[in-house]
Design a protein around this motif. Structure first.
Motif, PDB file in Angstrom:
ATOM      1  N   VAL A  21      -5.714  -3.656   2.161  1.00 10.66           N
ATOM      2  CA  VAL A  21      -6.545  -4.826   1.547  1.00 10.66           C
ATOM      3  C   VAL A  21      -6.009  -5.969   2.282  1.00 10.66           C
ATOM      4  N   PRO A  22      -7.042  -6.441   3.246  1.00  5.09           N
ATOM      5  CA  PRO A  22      -6.995  -7.537   3.957  1.00  5.09           C
ATOM      6  C   PRO A  22      -6.436  -8.814   3.028  1.00  5.09           C
ATOM      7  N   GLY A  23      -5.347  -9.347   3.677  1.00  2.00           N
ATOM      8  CA  GLY A  23      -4.749 -10.723   2.847  1.00  2.00           C
ATOM      9  C   GLY A  23      -4.017 -10.404   1.764  1.00  2.00           C
ATOM     10  N   GLU A  24      -4.100  -9.335   1.103  1.00  3.89           N
ATOM     11  CA  GLU A  24      -3.390  -9.163  -0.253  1.00  3.89           C
ATOM     12  C   GLU A  24      -2.538  -7.846  -0.198  1.00  3.89           C
ATOM     13  N   ARG A  25      -2.713  -6.822   0.661  1.00  4.38           N
ATOM     14  CA  ARG A  25      -1.765  -5.600   0.159  1.00  4.38           C
ATOM     15  C   ARG A  25      -1.582  -4.830   1.619  1.00  4.38           C
ATOM     16  N   TYR A  26      -0.618  -4.020   1.887  1.00  6.46           N
ATOM     17  CA  TYR A  26      -0.412  -3.278   2.847  1.00  6.46           C
ATOM     18  C   TYR A  26       0.840  -2.197   2.436  1.00  6.46           C
ATOM     19  N   ALA A  27       0.183  -1.168   2.469  1.00  7.07           N
ATOM     20  CA  ALA A  27       1.272  -0.076   1.877  1.00  7.07           C
ATOM     21  C   ALA A  27       1.249   1.223   2.817  1.00  7.07           C
ATOM     22  N   TYR A  28       2.385   1.875   2.916  1.00  6.70           N
ATOM     23  CA  TYR A  28       2.352   3.366   3.862  1.00  6.70           C
ATOM     24  C   TYR A  28       3.528   4.072   3.118  1.00  6.70           C
ATOM     25  N   ARG A  29       3.262   5.336   3.382  1.00  8.77           N
ATOM     26  CA  ARG A  29       4.054   6.538   2.734  1.00  8.77           C
ATOM     27  C   ARG A  29       4.681   7.217   3.949  1.00  8.77           C
ATOM     28  N   VAL A  30       6.007   7.388   3.843  1.00  7.67           N
ATOM     29  CA  VAL A  30       6.462   8.116   5.010  1.00  7.67           C
ATOM     30  C   VAL A  30       6.287   9.590   4.708  1.00  7.67           C
ATOM     31  N   ASP A  31       5.696  10.283   5.698  1.00  3.86           N
ATOM     32  CA  ASP A  31       5.350  11.720   5.505  1.00  3.86           C
ATOM     33  C   ASP A  31       6.444  12.627   6.309  1.00  3.86           C
TER      34      ASP A  31
END
Length: 159
Positions: free
Chosen positions: A81-91
């Motif tokens: 979400v630009p300017g708000e949130r960056y998330a990632y899962r390790v696979d």
């Protein structure tokens, strides 16, 4: 040797057996910080010194990240979400004991800058969780140093 981790959804950030949350402020606005996190994946080693290499995969839907010491993460972006949130899962990872990992970066305006909050949500056997709890201060220091370096990179004379 890389192995597949448990696939978790974004709500794992709230329900993980181990959650470490760190926060710091930078001078750059949220949109600029977001671009450094999400759009300039290859630039991570220049400010997060634990990262030795990073590259986008899957046409930007994933990442491959290599850490000092030889740990490798193959990730899927779970929130962008630009300017708000960056998330990632390790696979996939070669990290011993790790069963599931999701990292969530939240950005909120703070005056003319940004409050950066990083949640490290993980699962693994009890000894793994204990080791991470004991290593919390080191992980927090790595985060604070990374955010300080990122701030310099984003607001320095060459920015």
């Amino acid at each position: 040797m890389s192995r597949r981790l448990r696939s978790v959804d974004l709500d794992f950030v709230e329900s993980a057996p181990l959650r470490l949350v760190f926060a710091a402020e930078v001078s750059a606005p949220p949109e600029v910080v977001y671009r450094a996190l999400a759009d300039d994946v290859a630039g991570w080693p220049s400010w997060f010194t634990a990262v030795t290499a990073a590259r986008p995969t899957e046409d930007g839907a994933g990442r491959e990240v290599r850490l000092k010491g030889g740990t490798v993460f193959r990730e899927t972006i779970t929130a962008a979400v630009p300017g708000e949130r960056y998330a990632y899962r390790v696979d996939e990872s070669n990290a011993l004991g790790l069963r599931a990992l999701l990292e969530d970066w939240r950005l909120t305006p703070a005056g003319t800058g940004t409050r950066v909050q990083w949640t490290f949500a993980a699962d693994g056997p009890a000894p793994f969780r204990l080791a991470l709890r004991l290593g919390r201060s080191g992980l927090g220091r790595a985060f604070r140093d990374a955010v300080r370096n990122l701030d310099k990179r984003l607001t320095g004379p060459e920015a």
